[in-house]
Scaffold this motif. Sequence first.
Motif, PDB file in Angstrom:
ATOM      1  N   GLY A  66      30.203  18.945  98.545  1.00 34.18           N
ATOM      2  CA  GLY A  66      29.020  19.446  97.867  1.00 34.18           C
ATOM      3  C   GLY A  66      27.827  19.641  98.785  1.00 34.18           C
ATOM      4  O   GLY A  66      27.587  18.850  99.690  1.00 34.18           O
ATOM      5  N   ARG A  67      27.094  20.716  98.555  1.00 34.67           N
ATOM      6  CA  ARG A  67      25.827  20.989  99.233  1.00 34.67           C
ATOM      7  C   ARG A  67      24.787  21.303  98.173  1.00 34.67           C
ATOM      8  O   ARG A  67      25.108  21.872  97.128  1.00 34.67           O
ATOM      9  CB  ARG A  67      25.952  22.174 100.201  1.00 34.67           C
ATOM     10  N   LEU A  68      23.545  20.975  98.466  1.00 31.72           N
ATOM     11  CA  LEU A  68      22.457  21.192  97.528  1.00 31.72           C
ATOM     12  C   LEU A  68      21.434  22.164  98.111  1.00 31.72           C
ATOM     13  O   LEU A  68      21.018  22.024  99.260  1.00 31.72           O
ATOM     14  CB  LEU A  68      21.761  19.867  97.195  1.00 31.72           C
ATOM     15  N   VAL A  69      21.064  23.163  97.312  1.00 34.00           N
ATOM     16  CA  VAL A  69      19.949  24.045  97.633  1.00 34.00           C
ATOM     17  C   VAL A  69      18.971  23.972  96.466  1.00 34.00           C
ATOM     18  O   VAL A  69      19.362  24.209  95.315  1.00 34.00           O
ATOM     19  CB  VAL A  69      20.406  25.502  97.843  1.00 34.00           C
ATOM     20  N   GLU A  70      17.726  23.625  96.748  1.00 32.23           N
ATOM     21  CA  GLU A  70      16.699  23.614  95.714  1.00 32.23           C
ATOM     22  C   GLU A  70      15.816  24.846  95.882  1.00 32.23           C
ATOM     23  O   GLU A  70      15.428  25.195  97.000  1.00 32.23           O
ATOM     24  CB  GLU A  70      15.866  22.340  95.803  1.00 32.23           C
ATOM     25  N   ILE A  71      15.530  25.512  94.774  1.00 35.08           N
ATOM     26  CA  ILE A  71      14.756  26.749  94.809  1.00 35.08           C
ATOM     27  C   ILE A  71      13.452  26.542  94.050  1.00 35.08           C
ATOM     28  O   ILE A  71      13.459  26.168  92.868  1.00 35.08           O
ATOM     29  CB  ILE A  71      15.570  27.913  94.222  1.00 35.08           C
ATOM     30  N   PRO A  83      15.992  35.930  92.094  1.00 34.93           N
ATOM     31  CA  PRO A  83      17.320  36.485  92.402  1.00 34.93           C
ATOM     32  C   PRO A  83      17.570  36.687  93.890  1.00 34.93           C
ATOM     33  O   PRO A  83      18.692  36.501  94.363  1.00 34.93           O
ATOM     34  CB  PRO A  83      17.327  37.827  91.654  1.00 34.93           C
ATOM     35  N   GLU A  84      16.532  37.043  94.648  1.00 34.89           N
ATOM     36  CA  GLU A  84      16.727  37.268  96.087  1.00 34.89           C
ATOM     37  C   GLU A  84      17.133  35.984  96.784  1.00 34.89           C
ATOM     38  O   GLU A  84      18.073  35.966  97.590  1.00 34.89           O
ATOM     39  CB  GLU A  84      15.456  37.829  96.727  1.00 34.89           C
ATOM     40  N   ARG A  85      16.454  34.893  96.465  1.00 31.98           N
ATOM     41  CA  ARG A  85      16.781  33.622  97.104  1.00 31.98           C
ATOM     42  C   ARG A  85      18.142  33.105  96.643  1.00 31.98           C
ATOM     43  O   ARG A  85      18.883  32.500  97.423  1.00 31.98           O
ATOM     44  CB  ARG A  85      15.689  32.598  96.801  1.00 31.98           C
ATOM     45  N   LEU A  86      18.476  33.350  95.387  1.00 31.39           N
ATOM     46  CA  LEU A  86      19.787  32.940  94.894  1.00 31.39           C
ATOM     47  C   LEU A  86      20.891  33.706  95.613  1.00 31.39           C
ATOM     48  O   LEU A  86      21.889  33.113  96.058  1.00 31.39           O
ATOM     49  CB  LEU A  86      19.870  33.165  93.388  1.00 31.39           C
ATOM     50  N   VAL A  87      20.735  35.006  95.744  1.00 28.81           N
ATOM     51  CA  VAL A  87      21.754  35.806  96.424  1.00 28.81           C
ATOM     52  C   VAL A  87      21.876  35.386  97.885  1.00 28.81           C
ATOM     53  O   VAL A  87      22.986  35.302  98.428  1.00 28.81           O
ATOM     54  CB  VAL A  87      21.422  37.313  96.302  1.00 28.81           C
ATOM     55  N   GLU A  88      20.765  35.098  98.522  1.00 24.15           N
ATOM     56  CA  GLU A  88      20.816  34.623  99.911  1.00 24.15           C
ATOM     57  C   GLU A  88      21.627  33.340 100.016  1.00 24.15           C
ATOM     58  O   GLU A  88      22.467  33.179 100.917  1.00 24.15           O
ATOM     59  CB  GLU A  88      19.398  34.393 100.431  1.00 24.15           C
ATOM     60  N   ALA A  89      21.406  32.410  99.066  1.00 26.52           N
ATOM     61  CA  ALA A  89      22.157  31.151  99.077  1.00 26.52           C
ATOM     62  C   ALA A  89      23.642  31.399  98.818  1.00 26.52           C
ATOM     63  O   ALA A  89      24.510  30.791  99.463  1.00 26.52           O
ATOM     64  CB  ALA A  89      21.584  30.204  98.025  1.00 26.52           C
ATOM     65  N   LEU A  90      23.955  32.306  97.893  1.00 26.06           N
ATOM     66  CA  LEU A  90      25.351  32.609  97.593  1.00 26.06           C
ATOM     67  C   LEU A  90      26.040  33.264  98.786  1.00 26.06           C
ATOM     68  O   LEU A  90      27.171  32.895  99.136  1.00 26.06           O
ATOM     69  CB  LEU A  90      25.443  33.525  96.373  1.00 26.06           C
ATOM     70  N   ARG A  91      25.377  34.228  99.404  1.00 28.36           N
ATOM     71  CA  ARG A  91      25.981  34.905 100.554  1.00 28.36           C
ATOM     72  C   ARG A  91      26.269  33.922 101.687  1.00 28.36           C
ATOM     73  O   ARG A  91      27.348  33.935 102.279  1.00 28.36           O
ATOM     74  CB  ARG A  91      25.041  36.003 101.071  1.00 28.36           C
TER      75      ARG A  91
END
Length: 285
Positions: free
Chosen positions: A245-250, A262-270
């Motif tokens: 598991g890794r955690l990204v907080e936005i 959405p831009e930050r989410l897509v960056e994290a997904l990519r």
Amino acid sequence: MPEIELTAGTLAYEDTGGPGPVVVLLHGLVHDATVWRKVTARLAADHRVLAPTLPYGSHRTPMKPDVPLSPDTVVELIAEFLDRLGLTDVTLVESDCGRAQSVAVRHPERLARLVLISCEAFDNYPPGAPGKMIALACRTPGGVALMARVLGLKPLRRLPVGIGALTKRPVPDEIVDGWLRPLRTDPAVRHDFRRYNLAVRREELLQAAEGLRKFDRPALVVWAVDDLMMPREHGRRLAELLPQGRLVEIEDSRTLVSEDQPERLVEALRTFIARMPDTGTPGTA
């Protein structure tokens, strides 16, 4: 949108087609695949993105009345959807609801990765004021129809018991109208919504959390710092119990990160999808 006939009923879904890693996006209650529209548009160039509309109240075709409809049914519905479309090595992404946790525990064979975005977890059900409103509406005769009418009033959409609890920024009225129309106009959809919510097992997500300790594939937990419904500490707890598991907080987002950031989410997904699987210790990305 294409449709597929499954055991519990017909699912409509979006499918961008094309080459690239397969990403399946799962939404929450009283939303449909359009909640992912900003994410899908940004990923479609080099990913195959699929987004089914689940029987959560915004579906256009009611489920089969003779098949029980519950969170457990939806878990099996998602697994059957993946199987029938022959989808393997899937990155399964879910926001708001918590069913993907149970899919990962019960049907890990088709998943390459798991992404949980500000979702129900542990004992957080019903989550927040909107969740409690839904639970009350489903227990009250005529309550679901009344709830749908109230949420349909545009001046009330930003209230903390409605869409206002889910996003910092207004969702376009035409999108919200699409989410609410089935509940407002179709008694069979209202019946689906009610029987799904009345069948919730409070222990389901606690059991899923224990099962996630054995999910040995890359997992990303994305959490909205300003979430009003999903406790911030739940994001860290999920990331810590997942072996990879890794955690990204936005920041500057509530539950629906796909709407607010959405831009930050897509960056994290990519970044996550492109990363080779690793066996390192859980941490913060």
